[in-house]
Design a protein around this motif. Sequence first.
Motif, short mmCIF file in Angstrom:
data_model
loop_
_atom_site.label_atom_id
_atom_site.label_comp_id
_atom_site.label_asym_id
_atom_site.label_seq_id
_atom_site.Cartn_x
_atom_site.Cartn_y
_atom_site.Cartn_z
N LEU A 32 0.81 -1.14 -0.11
CA LEU A 32 -0.05 -0.02 0.10
C LEU A 32 0.98 1.28 -0.09
CD1 LEU A 32 -2.80 1.59 0.37
CD2 LEU A 32 -2.34 0.98 2.90
N GLN A 33 1.94 1.24 1.07
CA GLN A 33 2.54 2.40 1.03
C GLN A 33 3.49 2.83 -0.36
OE1 GLN A 33 3.10 4.37 3.53
NE2 GLN A 33 4.74 5.63 2.74
N SER A 34 3.88 1.80 -1.06
CA SER A 34 4.73 1.83 -2.41
C SER A 34 3.67 2.07 -3.54
CB SER A 34 5.49 0.72 -2.52
OG SER A 34 4.71 -0.44 -2.57
N GLY A 35 2.31 1.44 -3.31
CA GLY A 35 1.43 1.58 -4.39
C GLY A 35 1.78 0.56 -5.54
N GLU A 36 2.54 -0.59 -5.08
CA GLU A 36 3.03 -1.61 -6.06
C GLU A 36 2.25 -2.88 -5.46
OE1 GLU A 36 6.82 -2.45 -6.76
OE2 GLU A 36 7.22 -0.08 -7.36
N TRP A 37 1.00 -2.98 -5.62
CA TRP A 37 0.24 -4.35 -5.10
C TRP A 37 0.30 -5.27 -6.07
CZ3 TRP A 37 -2.24 -4.66 -0.60
CH2 TRP A 37 -2.45 -3.41 0.21
N GLY A 38 0.43 -4.90 -7.31
CA GLY A 38 0.65 -5.86 -8.58
C GLY A 38 1.84 -6.61 -8.35
N PRO A 39 3.06 -5.79 -8.46
CA PRO A 39 4.25 -6.77 -8.26
C PRO A 39 4.40 -7.36 -7.10
CG PRO A 39 4.85 -4.41 -9.00
CD PRO A 39 3.30 -4.64 -8.75
N PHE A 40 4.05 -7.03 -5.89
CA PHE A 40 3.94 -7.94 -4.77
C PHE A 40 3.14 -9.18 -4.88
CE2 PHE A 40 5.83 -4.32 -2.63
CZ PHE A 40 6.45 -5.11 -1.30
N ARG A 41 1.95 -9.07 -5.55
CA ARG A 41 1.05 -10.26 -5.63
C ARG A 41 1.79 -11.34 -6.80
NH1 ARG A 41 -3.85 -5.93 -5.97
NH2 ARG A 41 -4.72 -5.91 -4.12
N GLN A 42 2.28 -10.55 -7.77
CA GLN A 42 2.92 -11.46 -8.72
C GLN A 42 4.27 -12.25 -8.23
OE1 GLN A 42 3.72 -8.65 -11.73
NE2 GLN A 42 1.54 -7.89 -11.70
N VAL A 43 5.02 -11.86 -7.36
CA VAL A 43 6.09 -12.35 -6.84
C VAL A 43 5.60 -13.46 -5.92
CG1 VAL A 43 7.98 -12.19 -5.19
CG2 VAL A 43 7.59 -10.57 -7.12
N GLY B 238 -11.11 -11.21 -16.54
CA GLY B 238 -10.68 -11.80 -15.45
C GLY B 238 -9.14 -11.72 -15.25
N GLU B 239 -8.42 -11.70 -16.13
CA GLU B 239 -6.84 -11.81 -15.79
C GLU B 239 -6.57 -10.50 -15.03
OE1 GLU B 239 -4.42 -10.10 -19.07
OE2 GLU B 239 -5.90 -10.54 -20.26
N ASN B 240 -7.26 -9.64 -14.97
CA ASN B 240 -6.90 -8.15 -14.11
C ASN B 240 -7.92 -8.06 -13.01
OD1 ASN B 240 -4.57 -7.32 -15.77
ND2 ASN B 240 -6.05 -6.97 -17.31
N LEU B 241 -8.58 -9.16 -12.80
CA LEU B 241 -9.26 -9.17 -11.44
C LEU B 241 -8.31 -9.40 -10.25
CD1 LEU B 241 -12.76 -10.52 -12.45
CD2 LEU B 241 -12.26 -8.28 -12.14
N ILE C 267 0.02 -16.30 -12.58
CA ILE C 267 1.22 -15.68 -12.26
C ILE C 267 0.82 -14.17 -11.99
CG2 ILE C 267 2.61 -17.34 -13.49
CD1 ILE C 267 3.19 -15.50 -15.88
N LYS C 268 -0.29 -13.63 -12.31
CA LYS C 268 -0.52 -12.36 -11.95
C LYS C 268 -1.29 -12.20 -10.51
CE LYS C 268 -1.73 -9.53 -15.39
NZ LYS C 268 -2.45 -8.75 -16.52
N TRP C 269 -2.08 -13.10 -10.05
CA TRP C 269 -2.67 -12.95 -8.82
C TRP C 269 -3.01 -14.48 -8.22
CZ3 TRP C 269 -7.22 -15.13 -7.40
CH2 TRP C 269 -7.61 -14.85 -5.88
N GLY C 270 -2.83 -14.78 -7.22
CA GLY C 270 -3.32 -15.94 -6.54
C GLY C 270 -2.36 -17.10 -6.72
#
Length: 382
Positions: A100-111, A253-256, A279-282
Motif C-alpha cells: 500500500l505504501q509503495s503503490g505496488e500491489w501488482g508486483p507484490f502479488r505477482q512475486v 478476469g486476468e486483471n481482477l 502468475i498475476k494473482w493468487g
Amino acid sequence: MTQTLRIKRIDAFSLRSPIDRPVATSFGTLRDRPAVFLRIEDADGAFGWGEVFANWPSAAAEHRVNLLARDIGPLAFELALNHPSELYPALEQQTRIVALQSGEWGPFRQVIAGLDIALWDLFARKSDLTLRHYINHSAVDSVPAYASGIHIDQAQSLVDEARKIGFRDFKLKVGFSMQRDLAQLRQVLDDCVSGESFAVDANQAWNTESATIFMSGSSSMPLSWLEEPIPANAPQSDWQLLSQTCSYPLAGGENLVGHEEYDQAIAARYLSVVQPDIIKWGGITGCLEVGMKLRNAGLRYCPHFLGGGIGLQASANLLAAVGGDGLLEVDVNPNPLRDSFGTVSSRLAASCWQCNTESGLGITGLPEEIASLETHAIVLTP
C-alpha cells in the motif's frame, strides 16, 4: 500427505529473449520476451519451480527479482508450512502495508504468486504426484487448448501456422483500428474451416461507446467471446450494459484481483468466460478456489496465460485439476522461454495440451539453451 516444511533456499532468474517479430497489443508492444523463473528448496533438498508475471512494464523482470530478494523472500523463510495453500495468504497479509505504501500491489502479488506455484510443485514432488493429481486425484491428463496472441493484421498467416500445428480454436487481438479490425475479422471468419472457433481480445482498448460499435459491427459473426472490450476496472454497470447487448459471450478476469472481485463478477454474471492468471494473482492457491467457484456457478474457466514454459505448464495442470469445458490459452508467437521447456507442436495432440507425466510440473531445471539469456539472478538463504 501432511508434512511441515520451511523454505531454505530461493533462486530467482530474470531472462530476456530477443525476438524477430514484436508482439503487439492495443496498449503496448513486447519487443523481447521476458520471464522470471524461481526455484525453492527445503531442508531435505526437495524443490519446486514457479514463474512470476514479467511482461509489463518493460522493466518488470529485473524489478520482480529485486523485490523478491529484498522484501518478500526473507519473509518466506519464516513460514512453517503444512500445506502449499498457506503461503499466499500469509505473505499477502505480511506485505499489505508496504504494498500500500509503495503503490505496488501488482508486483507484490505477482512475486507471491510465483512462490506459491513453486511451493505447490514442491509438495506434489514430495508426494510423487503430478501437480494436477496432487490437487485432484481424478484430474485428466490433457486439456483443450486454443491458439492465442494472434494480431488481427497477421491473422490469416498466423492462423494457418497454428492450424498446421493442430489448433482448431483461435483468439485474435483487436483494438487497433475499428473498421480495419472488423473487415479483417470478417475475412478470417469467411476463410475458416468447419469445426473451428474464433474469439477476439481487445485488451481494454475501448470505452463503452466504442465497444458497442464493435459489437454491432460483429453481431452476426459466430465469435466464441469478446475479451476485455473495456478497462477491467470500469464500473460494473458498464460491463452489465455490454453483456446485455452483446450477441456473444463476454470474457475477462486476468486483471481482477482478490476473492472479493471474483465473487462480485461471478454473482453479477456479466462475464460468461472468466480468465484468472496464476502468475498475476493468487498462484495455484487463489486460482484453484476461483476455478472451483466458476464451475459451481456454471461459468467457463479459461485460464489466461502469456508467459514462459513454467507458468504455462502450471496453468495446464490447474485446468486439468479443476475440469469443466474451459480451454488453455497457448500463445503461438515465438518464445524460447516457453518452447525450451517443450515446443507447442510437441505438446499438442488433437487440439489438446498434453500435460507432464513426471511428478510436480515435470521441470527439473532451466534448459541449457536459455541459460545465456539470464539478465539478473539471485540466491537467497535464511
